[in-house]
Design a protein around this motif. Structure first.
Motif, mmCIF file in Angstrom:
data_model
loop_
_atom_site.group_PDB
_atom_site.id
_atom_site.type_symbol
_atom_site.label_atom_id
_atom_site.label_comp_id
_atom_site.label_asym_id
_atom_site.label_seq_id
_atom_site.Cartn_x
_atom_site.Cartn_y
_atom_site.Cartn_z
ATOM 1 N N ARG A 236 -4.551 -12.692 -1.683
ATOM 2 C CA ARG A 236 -4.386 -11.869 -2.751
ATOM 3 C C ARG A 236 -5.055 -13.042 -4.181
ATOM 4 O O ARG A 236 -4.761 -12.217 -4.923
ATOM 5 C CB ARG A 236 -2.882 -11.611 -2.048
ATOM 6 C CG ARG A 236 -2.421 -10.693 -3.334
ATOM 7 C CD ARG A 236 -3.523 -9.726 -3.990
ATOM 8 N NE ARG A 236 -3.153 -9.029 -4.268
ATOM 9 C CZ ARG A 236 -2.615 -7.607 -5.509
ATOM 10 N NH1 ARG A 236 -4.159 -7.654 -5.301
ATOM 11 N NH2 ARG A 236 -2.104 -7.072 -6.464
ATOM 12 N N ASN B 106 2.670 -10.878 -2.795
ATOM 13 C CA ASN B 106 2.422 -9.980 -1.671
ATOM 14 C C ASN B 106 4.096 -10.419 -0.899
ATOM 15 O O ASN B 106 4.825 -10.107 -0.030
ATOM 16 C CB ASN B 106 1.264 -10.271 -0.860
ATOM 17 C CG ASN B 106 0.285 -9.239 -0.446
ATOM 18 O OD1 ASN B 106 1.018 -8.028 -1.585
ATOM 19 N ND2 ASN B 106 -0.875 -9.207 -0.543
ATOM 20 N N ARG C 79 -5.842 -5.064 -1.595
ATOM 21 C CA ARG C 79 -4.686 -6.296 -1.674
ATOM 22 C C ARG C 79 -3.533 -5.264 0.156
ATOM 23 O O ARG C 79 -3.331 -6.303 0.320
ATOM 24 C CB ARG C 79 -3.577 -5.335 -2.134
ATOM 25 C CG ARG C 79 -2.011 -5.918 -2.165
ATOM 26 C CD ARG C 79 -1.230 -5.505 -3.637
ATOM 27 N NE ARG C 79 0.243 -5.823 -3.676
ATOM 28 C CZ ARG C 79 1.228 -5.797 -4.535
ATOM 29 N NH1 ARG C 79 0.785 -5.049 -4.823
ATOM 30 N NH2 ARG C 79 2.212 -5.779 -3.890
ATOM 31 N N GLU D 72 -1.554 -17.496 -0.890
ATOM 32 C CA GLU D 72 -1.148 -15.925 -0.524
ATOM 33 C C GLU D 72 0.461 -15.636 -1.119
ATOM 34 O O GLU D 72 0.853 -14.585 -1.650
ATOM 35 C CB GLU D 72 -0.278 -15.326 1.238
ATOM 36 C CG GLU D 72 -0.654 -13.880 1.623
ATOM 37 C CD GLU D 72 -0.849 -12.963 1.000
ATOM 38 O OE1 GLU D 72 -0.938 -12.216 0.582
ATOM 39 O OE2 GLU D 72 -2.696 -13.382 1.279
#
Length: 456
Positions: A410, A75, A401, A70
């Motif tokens: 992600r 993100n 997403r 991640e």
């Protein structure tokens, strides 16, 4: 303990010292070895718990996979480059080396899980017990082993494929199997697990892998291989169960992400935790806690529609500094926040993506995509809005997403969908996978070709 004391006293009454010495050389009756523990159903069940326990650790879903899957993506930002000698920040800014402790910890953590599964799979066939129970134990061990190898090959590409318990000398002779070989083993394990596992467990055993979980992960493996026809046929039974509310709760969710992961049927498989001083918790800092502005969630709010209830799930809340998605109660820095590995929304989006890739305009593809969006109180998509296969594909990528944000998927999605060079221009392509930990290379005899290309 009473038996042990009586035996010592008996030894003291023995006539010869030789006899006493022979007794004292025996293993204590309350101690177990690998050879004595896995000899019955109780031993197998205990060993199986240790397989699940391996998933809990900071090396895997407790922490490191969140960084590797991640933080690496777009993100999240690590705003504390000096913390922990910078090893976490290195992952984010593509400067990690083979000495990075997050990488070595994750590598060893995955192989620890695999080792424990291999013990179960080595010993189970010879143990006399109920065959259904035995098959369920084998199925769970194969599921955890497959999940571990799936993660390993997503992180490093080619990795050693170890399918039996090894001695140190054997392990030093390991070589790296190709990603295709690893994927085939994952497929074999998940296929067998799906046949052996039940569709659900009694409440007292909730959290164990099910046939739905094995099938859903299998569909994901095919997605990574771009075998879209197999994704469709594999996931079809799971999607049917979702629509029939066999998996989903009978009451529609008010939020996309379940309010109670531990009891919600929306979670097909999650790694479970328990707070309260029983050493089964996860540290609250390991759930993207924004402590003094150290974790920045940077998913643009403009990507969400005004009515989309997922906006709040990725926002840092005032309680504990964690995002809404993982904002469970905490005490003494402990939280019981389970970590979702596969859930219904992921299955629906994979199904929609596969259907679109095989044939644009499929009504089932729109139905699956919209099932996720409507559950989030977002507007439905129609062929008049998504007028081409490319437009639908882009919409699914975006939906993944938004829906799966902060669920350690992600970065892998970015690589899988060939978006790395678009989202991170200038980053060399070899960084789509990570460097093999140097500690692993040091421990094998044949080091030639053991490191991924591009890394020293």
């Amino acid at each position: 303990m009473k038996t042990y004391i009586i035996s010592i006293l008996t030894c003291g009454l023995m006539i010869t010292a030789t006899s006493c010495k022979k007794f004292l050389d025996l293993k204590p009756l309350d101690s177990y070895t690998e050879n004595t523990f896995y000899n019955d159903e109780k031993g197998l069940q205990g060993g199986l718990i240790s397989c699940y326990d391996a998933l809990q650790t900071d090396s895997l879903y407790g922490n490191n996979l969140l960084t590797l899957g991640e933080l690496r993506g777009d993100n999240l930002t690590d705003n504390d480059p000096g913390s922990g000698a910078g090893v976490r920040n290195q992952i984010e800014v593509f400067s990690e080396t083979s000495a990075n402790s997050i990488l070595s910890g994750s590598w060893m953590g995955h192989y620890k899980a695999i080792y424990r599964c291999n013990i179960i799979l080595d010993r189970a066939p010879a143990i006399a017990m109920n065959e259904t129970t035995k098959n369920q134990i084998i199925g769970q061990a194969k599921f955890i082993r497959a999940l571990s190898y799936f993660n390993l090959t997503r992180i490093w590409g080619n990795v050693p494929l170890v399918l039996k318990v090894q001695k140190t000398e054997e392990a030093r002779e390991n070589t790296r199997a190709t990603a295709a070989q690893v994927y085939q083993q994952v497929i074999d394990d998940l296929t067998d697990a799906a046949l052996k596992l039940p569709t659900s467990w009694p409440d007292a055993q909730r959290g164990r892998a099910t046939s739905y979980a094995a099938t859903a992960i299998l569909g994901k493996v095919y997605l990574y291989q771009k075998k879209f026809d197999l994704v469709e046929t594999t996931l079809k039974p799971v999607v049917t169960a979702i629509y029939a509310r066999t998996i989903l709760d009978t009451v529609p969710q008010t939020k996309t992400f379940p309010n109670n992961i531990k009891t919600s049927k929306d979670i097909i498989f999650a790694v479970q935790y328990l707070s309260g001083g029983v050493k089964e918790f996860v540290n609250q800092d390991n759930r993207y806690r924004n402590n003094n502005n150290t974790n920045i969630i940077n998913i643009p709010q403009a990507l969400f529609e005004t009515s989309d209830n997922r906006k709040a799930l990725v926002a840092i809340t005032g309680t504990g500094g964690r995002p809404g998605k993982f904002n469970t109660p905490q005490a003494n820095n402990e939280t019981s926040s389970d970590f979702p590995v596969i859930r219904c929304a992921d299955v629906l989006l994979m199904y929609a993506e596969a259907l679109n890739e095989t044939s644009y305009g499929n009504t089932e593809a729109f139905k699956a995509l919209n099932a996720v969006r409507l559950n989030a109180v977002a507007s439905a998509k129609t062929p008049a809005i998504l007028t081409s296969q490319s437009a639908f594909r882009t919409a699914v990528y975006l939906e993944r997403r938004l829906e799966l944000a902060l669920e350690a998927d992600r970065w892998f999605d970015i690589v899988r969908t060939s978006q790395m060079n678009v989202i991170f221009p200038g980053i060399p392509s070899f960084r789509s996978i990570y460097p093999v930990p140097q500690v692993e290379i040091d421990n094998v005899n044949n080091k030639n070709g053991y490191q991924n290309q591009g890394y020293n």
